[in-house]
Structure formats: C-alpha cells, structure tokens
Design a protein around this motif. Sequence first.
Motif, PDB file in Angstrom:
ATOM      1  N   PHE A  25     -61.850 110.307 -57.728  1.00 55.03           N
ATOM      2  CA  PHE A  25     -61.805 109.185 -56.801  1.00 55.03           C
ATOM      3  C   PHE A  25     -62.585 107.988 -57.358  1.00 55.03           C
ATOM      4  N   LEU A  26     -63.795 108.241 -57.842  1.00 54.89           N
ATOM      5  CA  LEU A  26     -64.586 107.134 -58.380  1.00 54.89           C
ATOM      6  C   LEU A  26     -63.944 106.544 -59.626  1.00 54.89           C
ATOM      7  N   ASP A  27     -63.335 107.390 -60.463  1.00 55.64           N
ATOM      8  CA  ASP A  27     -62.635 106.879 -61.646  1.00 55.64           C
ATOM      9  C   ASP A  27     -61.535 105.904 -61.240  1.00 55.64           C
ATOM     10  N   LEU A  28     -60.814 106.223 -60.165  1.00 53.74           N
ATOM     11  CA  LEU A  28     -59.783 105.324 -59.646  1.00 53.74           C
ATOM     12  C   LEU A  28     -60.402 103.982 -59.238  1.00 53.74           C
ATOM     13  N   LEU A  29     -61.503 104.033 -58.515  1.00 54.43           N
ATOM     14  CA  LEU A  29     -62.177 102.794 -58.095  1.00 54.43           C
ATOM     15  C   LEU A  29     -62.654 101.988 -59.295  1.00 54.43           C
ATOM     16  N   LEU A  30     -63.246 102.671 -60.261  1.00 58.22           N
ATOM     17  CA  LEU A  30     -63.816 101.978 -61.415  1.00 58.22           C
ATOM     18  C   LEU A  30     -62.747 101.284 -62.257  1.00 58.22           C
ATOM     19  N   LYS A  31     -61.538 101.821 -62.263  1.00 59.16           N
ATOM     20  CA  LYS A  31     -60.434 101.170 -62.989  1.00 59.16           C
ATOM     21  C   LYS A  31     -60.025  99.871 -62.314  1.00 59.16           C
ATOM     22  N   GLU A  32     -60.200  99.799 -61.001  1.00 54.29           N
ATOM     23  CA  GLU A  32     -59.693  98.663 -60.242  1.00 54.29           C
ATOM     24  C   GLU A  32     -60.746  97.614 -59.892  1.00 54.29           C
TER      25      GLU A  32
END
Length: 180
Positions: A25-32
């Motif tokens: 989930f955090l990886d998704l946020l960090l990409k965006e």
Amino acid sequence: MTLVVGLGNIGKEYELTRHNVGFMFLDLLLKELDTVKITNKKFKGELYKYGSSLLLLKPHTFMNLSGESVSAVKNFYSCTRLIVIHDDIDLKLGTVRFKKGGSAGGHNGLKSIDSYCSNDYERIRIGIGKDEKVKDFVLSKFTQTELELLNPILLHCKKALFALLQGDINEISSKFSLRA
C-alpha cells in the motif's frame, strides 16, 4: 503531524507476500506522491514526508518488532495521529475494514505497536484470507489472480486514507468498508 505506517517485512523474499500488504500500500502511495525521504538510523525504517504534516513509514524491524520503529518516529515528531495499514487474516481477500483501538487480534506487528504506543490508533485492515497453517500462509506470496483482485483494493484504500485524513473513522468506515 500524522504518521501513516504500512506494515510488512523487509527483504526480497517477503515481497508480494500476504503479510506485506501494508508495504504494498505504501509503495503505491510513494509512486504517486511527491515525497521527501528522511534518513535517520534511529527510525529503523524508510520514512517519507508528504506536505507539511504527513509522514509515511515502512518499518525495517521486521513485523514482530514494528513498534520500535513506529514509536521512534512518533516520539521524535510528536505525532498526534497514528494510522496503521495492515493485513488481516480474519477478513477474506477483498474485504476492507476500519477500526480505532481494540485488540491486536493475534497480529504480532500490532501487538508490538500496542506495547510501545498503546492501542489507541486508527487502522485500515486489508483482508488476506486464512489457511490452517497461519504462519506459512501469511508469509506466502499472493497468486497472480489474487494480485489482480488486490490492486483495485489498494487503490480504494488510497482514497479511503485521504478521506480519513480529512474526516472521522466512523464516517470513513461506513463509506469505504468493502465486503468480499
């Protein structure tokens, strides 16, 4: 300051495992998001700052010691709000629930956070399902079919998190909870 924590285990062997759904989930946020990485060995994890009042943390203490990393960041920045995103074996894959406080429900990462920070924090619980061999199951990788189901769930949780940052857990729970 608000601290958002995604729970998981570090290392290649744990990537895409059920127990790492918080990291995913955090990886998704960090990409965006346009974040700034904060480096400090005391924090025992990857820490990022978004805007002036949001911290994103991936503890590097392994799941069972997550509270060490969370408390180090929470205390250093005097965070007044803590939101933890984690896997939940008591919920079927496809289910998302929201909760404030309460029991760790056998989740060792939450038990660790509770012991360092109390249990008075908000949670985004992402269902991963259950198997008789719990330890092997949570450390096993999602299948391709499960990942295809999980990706829209993580996007849904992103919307829920940003709504939660502006609102109340009860309101968000009624609006964003999902049933498998």
